[in-house]
Design a protein around this motif. Structure first.
Motif, PDB file in Angstrom:
ATOM      1  N   LYS A   1      39.644  64.113  47.692  1.00 43.64           N
ATOM      2  CA  LYS A   1      41.062  64.537  46.760  1.00 43.64           C
ATOM      3  C   LYS A   1      42.136  62.791  46.706  1.00 43.64           C
ATOM      4  O   LYS A   1      42.717  63.107  46.004  1.00 43.64           O
ATOM      5  N   ASP A   2      41.839  61.893  46.943  1.00 40.44           N
ATOM      6  CA  ASP A   2      42.150  60.264  46.467  1.00 40.44           C
ATOM      7  C   ASP A   2      41.310  59.925  45.172  1.00 40.44           C
ATOM      8  O   ASP A   2      41.618  58.541  45.380  1.00 40.44           O
ATOM      9  N   SER A   3      40.152  60.417  45.026  1.00 36.94           N
ATOM     10  CA  SER A   3      39.008  60.160  44.522  1.00 36.94           C
ATOM     11  C   SER A   3      39.626  59.695  42.808  1.00 36.94           C
ATOM     12  O   SER A   3      40.025  61.263  42.503  1.00 36.94           O
ATOM     13  N   SER A   4      39.035  59.184  41.761  1.00 34.84           N
ATOM     14  CA  SER A   4      39.422  59.163  40.519  1.00 34.84           C
ATOM     15  C   SER A   4      37.634  59.509  39.567  1.00 34.84           C
ATOM     16  O   SER A   4      37.813  60.053  38.621  1.00 34.84           O
ATOM     17  N   GLU A   5      36.954  58.860  40.597  1.00 31.39           N
ATOM     18  CA  GLU A   5      35.694  59.769  39.994  1.00 31.39           C
ATOM     19  C   GLU A   5      34.521  61.268  40.940  1.00 31.39           C
ATOM     20  O   GLU A   5      33.627  61.381  40.398  1.00 31.39           O
TER      21      GLU A   5
ATOM     22  N   THR B   1      32.107  62.600  38.457  1.00 29.80           N
ATOM     23  CA  THR B   1      31.807  62.060  37.067  1.00 29.80           C
ATOM     24  C   THR B   1      30.945  60.474  37.635  1.00 29.80           C
ATOM     25  O   THR B   1      30.570  60.243  36.194  1.00 29.80           O
TER      26      THR B   1
ATOM     27  N   LYS C   1      36.113  65.186  41.799  1.00 30.59           N
ATOM     28  CA  LYS C   1      36.945  66.399  42.042  1.00 30.59           C
ATOM     29  C   LYS C   1      36.380  67.494  43.131  1.00 30.59           C
ATOM     30  O   LYS C   1      35.245  67.839  42.873  1.00 30.59           O
TER      31      LYS C   1
ATOM     32  N   TYR D   1      28.887  58.338  43.062  1.00 30.33           N
ATOM     33  CA  TYR D   1      30.121  58.592  43.892  1.00 30.33           C
ATOM     34  C   TYR D   1      29.149  58.779  45.477  1.00 30.33           C
ATOM     35  O   TYR D   1      27.887  59.438  45.637  1.00 30.33           O
TER      36      TYR D   1
END
Length: 541
Positions: free
Chosen positions: A386-390, A415, A392, A419
């Motif tokens: 939930k806090d990742s930009s890599e 992405t 979802k 990860y």
């Protein structure tokens, strides 16, 4: 005394029962579940054939119904490990000398008891203690364990038949002796069959065993011990103790008669065992056999030519049967850009049909994870997304431990192919997918091969035969069990011998003849009928 050559022919795999609604099997299993839930079992250790109760008990509760008490087991300490070793060593000479057909008969009878009298009780114990649905319990605690017992007897028969050639005037023969000492079997929570196989495979070879199961598998392990005792297993051959892992290891690995360890569990624990054994190597009578299977970060690689519906169905089963708590479970998937959207759409639609709940309701596909520690670990990974930009979450992500340790089947889309959930073993109902550019499929194979240090199972989906051959060769070291157009789970004894290399273990292939060789020490005997009486060779003349 042997008056014949005794051979046990190759068996057939135990048929898997369906437990369809209204069937007699379903009704009998439900009765067995109700019977076990209606009592609180008092579960002892078994040392030298005796039930050992310490009074220091721990509660056993179903992971899916934590308010219910199934019973208690009696926790042991260092003294019980020492007693178990002493009992094993006292039984060793007579058991190792027991004629093969009589050793084999014990395990063949155990298989028959499990297939008949104990089938529903064993399945019910596995369902309640380990939160497996009816089908997952059937293929594990009934069929696979029966197969291990019957096939291992057959494999050992084949080993005993293997003899060297004897020219005229000589007799050469091979004895396959038990190891000189005792074997430690350390077994995991997730498969009752592994819990049964790890101590019995060495035992049928004539070895004596100290068996330490995971606390979360004691409920079903104790039922299997009842079966072995009824089958006539002599006192002291297998000793079942409920003591902490560090205590068991400290005592066993320090003992001069330690002869081997048969292990399934975490990589860290196994590496710690190996280090301890190495540090103590000068103490042992013989170099110990170290056999271990330690986990995986199992992949599904989908080629642009793959069949979408096949991919979807096998991702559902491969990732989420038994809540993903299989060493072989699909944990990371690579989807080609030309198929990814269709696969994700159909996959999520199928996941929405999965029911989650307690094992008593046979319509539930998903049950609980094994304990609070596992639950908390999985929640940490899920919340981290939930806090990742890599990455979802594209399906699931919910969890609840108010009544049991339930985690919704969760799909993460990353992405970044590196990860964290693409790389680390999670051991739960969480699958991470990564979409790659379809035209770059061959370039991605190095990433598939080296993302994880594990190499247990892997699956590829493709239609193009040349591609299938290329993938099989390129990923030759990526998985000890490699599946083509199938899920990476569900190895069957005698059909797909199971085990991996790299960080996944020693690849000694449970369910094959290879594993049995590890529990034997060969002795070559040469007998000369008429010995020479002159040392000179012709070239001396």
């Amino acid at each position: 005394m042997n008056n014949g050559y005794f051979y046990f022919a190759e068996p057939k795999n135990e048929p898997v029962r369906s437990y369809a609604p209204g069937s007699a099997d379903a009704e009998n299993l439900k009765k067995a579940i109700a019977e076990l839930k209606g009592q609180q079992r008092d579960i002892p250790m078994y040392i030298n054939g005796k039930e050992v109760r310490t009074g220091k008990t721990q509660a056993i509760r179903p992971p899916h119904e934590t308010a219910h008490l199934l019973g208690h087991f009696h926790e042991g300490d260092a003294s019980h490990v020492k007693d178990a070793i002493a009992a094993a060593l006292a039984a060793r000479e007579q058991w190792a000398a027991t004629s093969w057909e009589h050793r084999a008969a014990v395990f063949m009878k155990a298989a028959e008891l499990l297939a008949t009298k104990y089938r529903f009780r064993m399945n019910a114990a596995t369902m309640l203690g380990q939160s497996k649905n009816a089908y997952q319990a059937e293929i594990d605690s009934a069929c696979e364990l029966i197969d291990f017992l019957r096939f291992n007897v057959h494999f050992l028969s084949d080993i005993y038949k293997q003899q060297p050639i004897s020219p005229e005037g000589f007799n050469n023969r091979m004895e396959y002796r038990a190891l000189e000492g005792f074997v430690l079997a350390v077994t995991p929570f997730n498969f009752t069959a592994i819990g049964g196989n790890l101590p019995t495979a060495p035992a049928m070879c004539g070895n004596v065993v100290v068996w330490k199961p995971a606390n979360t598998q004691i409920y079903s392990a104790s039922v299997f011990m009842e079966i072995l005792r009824e089958a006539g297993l002599p006192d002291g051959v297998i000793n079942l103790v409920y003591t902490s892992g560090p205590v068991v290891g400290e005592i066993c690995f320090d003992h001069p008669d330690f002869a081997g360890v048969h292990f399934t569990g975490s990589t860290g624990v196994f590496q710690g065992m190996w280090k301890s054994i190495g540090n103590n190597i000068a103490k042992y009578k013989s170099y110990p056999r170290i056999v271990g299977e330690t986990g995986g970060k199992d992949f599904v690689f989908v080629h642009p030519s793959a069949d979408v519906d096949a991919v979807v169905a096998n991702l559902v089963r491969g990732a989420f049967e038994y809540q993903g708590q299989k060493c072989s479970a699909a944990s990371r998937a690579y989807l080609p850009s030309n198929l990814a959207e269709e696969i994700k759409s159909k996959f999520i639609a199928e996941l929405k049909t999965l029911k989650m709940g307690p094992v008593d309701d046979f319509t539930n596909f998903i049950n609980a994870v094994i304990d609070e520690k596992s639950f908390n670990s999985l929640v940490k990974y899920i919340d981290g997304v939930k806090d990742s930009s890599e990455a979802k979450i594209i399906h699931g992500g919910s969890y609840d431990k108010s009544k049991g340790y339930f985690i919704e089947p969760t799909v993460i889309e990353a992405t970044n192919p590196d990860y964290v959930t693409m790389c680390e073993e999670l051991f739960g109902p969480v699958l991470t997918i990564h979409t790659y550019e379809a035209s770059q499929w061959e370039q991605l194979l190095d990433k598939v091969d080296h993302t994880s240090g594990y190499a247990l199972t892997g699956a590829i989906f493709a239609h193009d035969r040349a591609v299938i051959e290329l993938l099989t060769k390129k990923l030759v070291n990526a998985a000890g069990n490699f599946y083509i157009n199938d899920k990476p789970t569900g190895a069957v004894v005698g059909q797909q011998p199971f085990g991996g290399a790299r960080a996944s273990g020693t690849n000694d292939k449970a369910g094959s003849i290879l594993n049995l060789f590890r529990w034997l020490s060969a002795r070559t005997i040469k007998e000369t009928y008429v010995p020479v009486t002159n040392y000179r060779y012709p070239f001396h003349q």
